[in-house]
Write a protein that holds these residues in place. Sequence first.
Motif, PDB file in Angstrom:
ATOM      1  N   SER A  88      26.385  13.107 -25.599  1.00 24.45           N
ATOM      2  CA  SER A  88      27.185  11.901 -25.373  1.00 24.45           C
ATOM      3  C   SER A  88      26.262  10.688 -25.253  1.00 24.45           C
ATOM      4  CB  SER A  88      28.015  12.033 -24.097  1.00 24.45           C
ATOM      5  OG  SER A  88      27.174  11.943 -22.956  1.00 24.45           O
ATOM      6  N   ILE A  89      26.828   9.517 -25.352  1.00 25.96           N
ATOM      7  CA  ILE A  89      26.035   8.286 -25.238  1.00 25.96           C
ATOM      8  C   ILE A  89      25.332   8.223 -23.887  1.00 25.96           C
ATOM      9  CG2 ILE A  89      26.199   5.761 -25.102  1.00 25.96           C
ATOM     10  CD1 ILE A  89      28.395   5.966 -27.266  1.00 25.96           C
ATOM     11  N   GLY A  90      26.033   8.594 -22.820  1.00 26.76           N
ATOM     12  CA  GLY A  90      25.420   8.590 -21.491  1.00 26.76           C
ATOM     13  C   GLY A  90      24.248   9.552 -21.393  1.00 26.76           C
ATOM     14  N   GLU A  91      24.416  10.736 -21.985  1.00 27.50           N
ATOM     15  CA  GLU A  91      23.340  11.732 -21.956  1.00 27.50           C
ATOM     16  C   GLU A  91      22.151  11.274 -22.810  1.00 27.50           C
ATOM     17  OE1 GLU A  91      26.222  15.609 -21.277  1.00 27.50           O
ATOM     18  OE2 GLU A  91      26.057  14.709 -23.259  1.00 27.50           O
ATOM     19  N   MET A  92      22.450  10.602 -23.928  1.00 29.95           N
ATOM     20  CA  MET A  92      21.359  10.076 -24.762  1.00 29.95           C
ATOM     21  C   MET A  92      20.606   8.969 -24.016  1.00 29.95           C
ATOM     22  SD  MET A  92      22.625  10.138 -28.714  1.00 29.95           S
ATOM     23  CE  MET A  92      24.352   9.724 -28.585  1.00 29.95           C
ATOM     24  N   THR A  94      20.189   8.799 -20.753  1.00 33.98           N
ATOM     25  CA  THR A  94      19.355   9.482 -19.768  1.00 33.98           C
ATOM     26  C   THR A  94      18.087  10.005 -20.422  1.00 33.98           C
ATOM     27  OG1 THR A  94      21.263  10.093 -18.416  1.00 33.98           O
ATOM     28  CG2 THR A  94      19.267  11.412 -18.120  1.00 33.98           C
ATOM     29  N   LYS A  95      18.242  10.606 -21.607  1.00 34.61           N
ATOM     30  CA  LYS A  95      17.070  11.124 -22.326  1.00 34.61           C
ATOM     31  C   LYS A  95      16.128   9.983 -22.704  1.00 34.61           C
ATOM     32  CE  LYS A  95      15.429  13.781 -26.232  1.00 34.61           C
ATOM     33  NZ  LYS A  95      14.981  12.926 -27.320  1.00 34.61           N
ATOM     34  N   ALA A  96      16.663   8.855 -23.155  1.00 28.70           N
ATOM     35  CA  ALA A  96      15.831   7.710 -23.526  1.00 28.70           C
ATOM     36  C   ALA A  96      15.047   7.202 -22.317  1.00 28.70           C
ATOM     37  CB  ALA A  96      16.693   6.593 -24.112  1.00 28.70           C
ATOM     38  N   LYS A  97      15.703   7.195 -21.157  1.00 27.96           N
ATOM     39  CA  LYS A  97      15.022   6.779 -19.929  1.00 27.96           C
ATOM     40  C   LYS A  97      13.893   7.752 -19.599  1.00 27.96           C
ATOM     41  CE  LYS A  97      15.730   6.579 -14.972  1.00 27.96           C
ATOM     42  NZ  LYS A  97      16.574   7.097 -13.919  1.00 27.96           N
ATOM     43  N   LEU A  98      14.183   9.059 -19.682  1.00 26.61           N
ATOM     44  CA  LEU A  98      13.165  10.063 -19.397  1.00 26.61           C
ATOM     45  C   LEU A  98      12.005   9.955 -20.373  1.00 26.61           C
ATOM     46  CD1 LEU A  98      15.360  13.228 -18.681  1.00 26.61           C
ATOM     47  CD2 LEU A  98      13.869  12.046 -17.046  1.00 26.61           C
ATOM     48  N   ASP A  99      12.312   9.649 -21.612  1.00 23.88           N
ATOM     49  CA  ASP A  99      11.291   9.562 -22.652  1.00 23.88           C
ATOM     50  C   ASP A  99      10.266   8.463 -22.352  1.00 23.88           C
ATOM     51  OD1 ASP A  99      10.196  10.549 -24.979  1.00 23.88           O
ATOM     52  OD2 ASP A  99      11.358   9.239 -26.286  1.00 23.88           O
ATOM     53  N   MET A 100      10.661   7.472 -21.580  1.00 24.53           N
ATOM     54  CA  MET A 100       9.769   6.352 -21.255  1.00 24.53           C
ATOM     55  C   MET A 100       8.898   6.647 -20.029  1.00 24.53           C
ATOM     56  SD  MET A 100      12.522   3.310 -21.950  1.00 24.53           S
ATOM     57  CE  MET A 100      11.511   2.058 -21.210  1.00 24.53           C
ATOM     58  N   LEU A 101       9.202   7.720 -19.326  1.00 26.07           N
ATOM     59  CA  LEU A 101       8.478   8.049 -18.100  1.00 26.07           C
ATOM     60  C   LEU A 101       7.363   9.052 -18.371  1.00 26.07           C
ATOM     61  CD1 LEU A 101      11.573   8.486 -15.751  1.00 26.07           C
ATOM     62  CD2 LEU A 101      10.165   6.429 -16.065  1.00 26.07           C
ATOM     63  N   SER A 102       6.468   9.164 -17.398  1.00 25.61           N
ATOM     64  CA  SER A 102       5.408  10.163 -17.514  1.00 25.61           C
ATOM     65  C   SER A 102       4.965  10.593 -16.119  1.00 25.61           C
ATOM     66  CB  SER A 102       4.217   9.594 -18.293  1.00 25.61           C
ATOM     67  OG  SER A 102       3.687   8.482 -17.619  1.00 25.61           O
ATOM     68  N   GLY A 103       4.198  11.658 -16.090  1.00 26.51           N
ATOM     69  CA  GLY A 103       3.616  12.142 -14.838  1.00 26.51           C
ATOM     70  C   GLY A 103       4.655  12.534 -13.805  1.00 26.51           C
ATOM     71  N   ASP A 104       4.313  12.256 -12.551  1.00 28.34           N
ATOM     72  CA  ASP A 104       5.176  12.614 -11.429  1.00 28.34           C
ATOM     73  C   ASP A 104       6.529  11.895 -11.514  1.00 28.34           C
ATOM     74  OD1 ASP A 104       5.535  14.062  -8.989  1.00 28.34           O
ATOM     75  OD2 ASP A 104       5.264  12.176  -7.883  1.00 28.34           O
ATOM     76  N   THR A 105       6.530  10.678 -12.042  1.00 28.82           N
ATOM     77  CA  THR A 105       7.776   9.917 -12.176  1.00 28.82           C
ATOM     78  C   THR A 105       8.731  10.626 -13.142  1.00 28.82           C
ATOM     79  OG1 THR A 105       6.527   7.897 -11.797  1.00 28.82           O
ATOM     80  CG2 THR A 105       8.735   7.636 -12.699  1.00 28.82           C
ATOM     81  N   PHE A 106       8.185  11.154 -14.231  1.00 26.99           N
ATOM     82  CA  PHE A 106       9.011  11.917 -15.167  1.00 26.99           C
ATOM     83  C   PHE A 106       9.609  13.132 -14.455  1.00 26.99           C
ATOM     84  CE2 PHE A 106       9.698  15.595 -17.820  1.00 26.99           C
ATOM     85  CZ  PHE A 106      10.548  15.092 -18.800  1.00 26.99           C
ATOM     86  N   ASP A 107       8.755  13.907 -13.793  1.00 27.19           N
ATOM     87  CA  ASP A 107       9.228  15.123 -13.136  1.00 27.19           C
ATOM     88  C   ASP A 107      10.363  14.827 -12.151  1.00 27.19           C
ATOM     89  OD1 ASP A 107       7.314  16.486 -14.569  1.00 27.19           O
ATOM     90  OD2 ASP A 107       6.321  17.360 -12.819  1.00 27.19           O
ATOM     91  N   LYS A 108      10.169  13.833 -11.302  1.00 27.93           N
ATOM     92  CA  LYS A 108      11.194  13.506 -10.302  1.00 27.93           C
ATOM     93  C   LYS A 108      12.508  13.097 -10.964  1.00 27.93           C
ATOM     94  CE  LYS A 108       8.216  12.294  -6.450  1.00 27.93           C
ATOM     95  NZ  LYS A 108       7.692  11.249  -5.590  1.00 27.93           N
ATOM     96  N   SER A 109      12.425  12.280 -11.985  1.00 25.16           N
ATOM     97  CA  SER A 109      13.631  11.819 -12.667  1.00 25.16           C
ATOM     98  C   SER A 109      14.311  12.979 -13.400  1.00 25.16           C
ATOM     99  CB  SER A 109      13.283  10.686 -13.633  1.00 25.16           C
ATOM    100  OG  SER A 109      14.452  10.102 -14.141  1.00 25.16           O
ATOM    101  N   TYR A 110      13.525  13.823 -14.045  1.00 21.28           N
ATOM    102  CA  TYR A 110      14.076  14.985 -14.754  1.00 21.28           C
ATOM    103  C   TYR A 110      14.767  15.928 -13.770  1.00 21.28           C
ATOM    104  CZ  TYR A 110      14.368  19.333 -17.419  1.00 21.28           C
ATOM    105  OH  TYR A 110      14.824  20.487 -18.011  1.00 21.28           O
ATOM    106  N   ILE A 111      14.111  16.212 -12.674  1.00 25.93           N
ATOM    107  CA  ILE A 111      14.674  17.120 -11.670  1.00 25.93           C
ATOM    108  C   ILE A 111      16.006  16.577 -11.149  1.00 25.93           C
ATOM    109  CG2 ILE A 111      14.344  18.024  -9.326  1.00 25.93           C
ATOM    110  CD1 ILE A 111      11.269  18.198 -10.080  1.00 25.93           C
ATOM    111  N   LYS A 112      16.025  15.302 -10.783  1.00 27.04           N
ATOM    112  CA  LYS A 112      17.259  14.696 -10.276  1.00 27.04           C
ATOM    113  C   LYS A 112      18.364  14.729 -11.321  1.00 27.04           C
ATOM    114  CE  LYS A 112      15.110  11.553  -6.964  1.00 27.04           C
ATOM    115  NZ  LYS A 112      14.878  10.152  -6.603  1.00 27.04           N
TER     116      LYS A 112
END
Length: 166
Positions: A88-92, A94-112
Amino acid sequence: MKSILASLILIAPLVAFGADSTPDATFYKKAAEGGIAEVDAGNLAQQKGNTQEVKDFGAMMVKDHSAANDKLRALAASKNISLPTSASIGEMATKAKLDMLSGDTFDKSYIKSQIKDHYGAIALFKKEIASGQDPDAKAFASATLPTLRMHLKKIKAIAADAGITK
């Protein structure tokens, strides 16, 4: 004769539409979009995850949700139900946001996001089991629900180990 022909021409699109609008069409659509999103995010977690736990969880998402997606596609095809081919657009988003993150910030956002997504998926599947009309969709939901619950338990444990509370 002309009026019958005219009526058939007018009804044909409705019949075609009706073939794709089963009582459980929303479940099929949302389950497909969610499954696709889980595979996409799982692939991203394997590439960008900062910890082995996040990478391993991502791999499990790809494996388990790919298998569920294949079963859902086969079930839908047997009923002439068209499924979405993307999240869905919302899920895409979220993925785009995750794609811009890295390291611990990525992990925390992915987990949440995984905790939130799995609560949502569990609610969708429980609703289908309780009030769905299509016995095959209900059976799919019943068979898949334990895996979704196991995913939620696992990602919550990963969150707890990482000190993530909300």
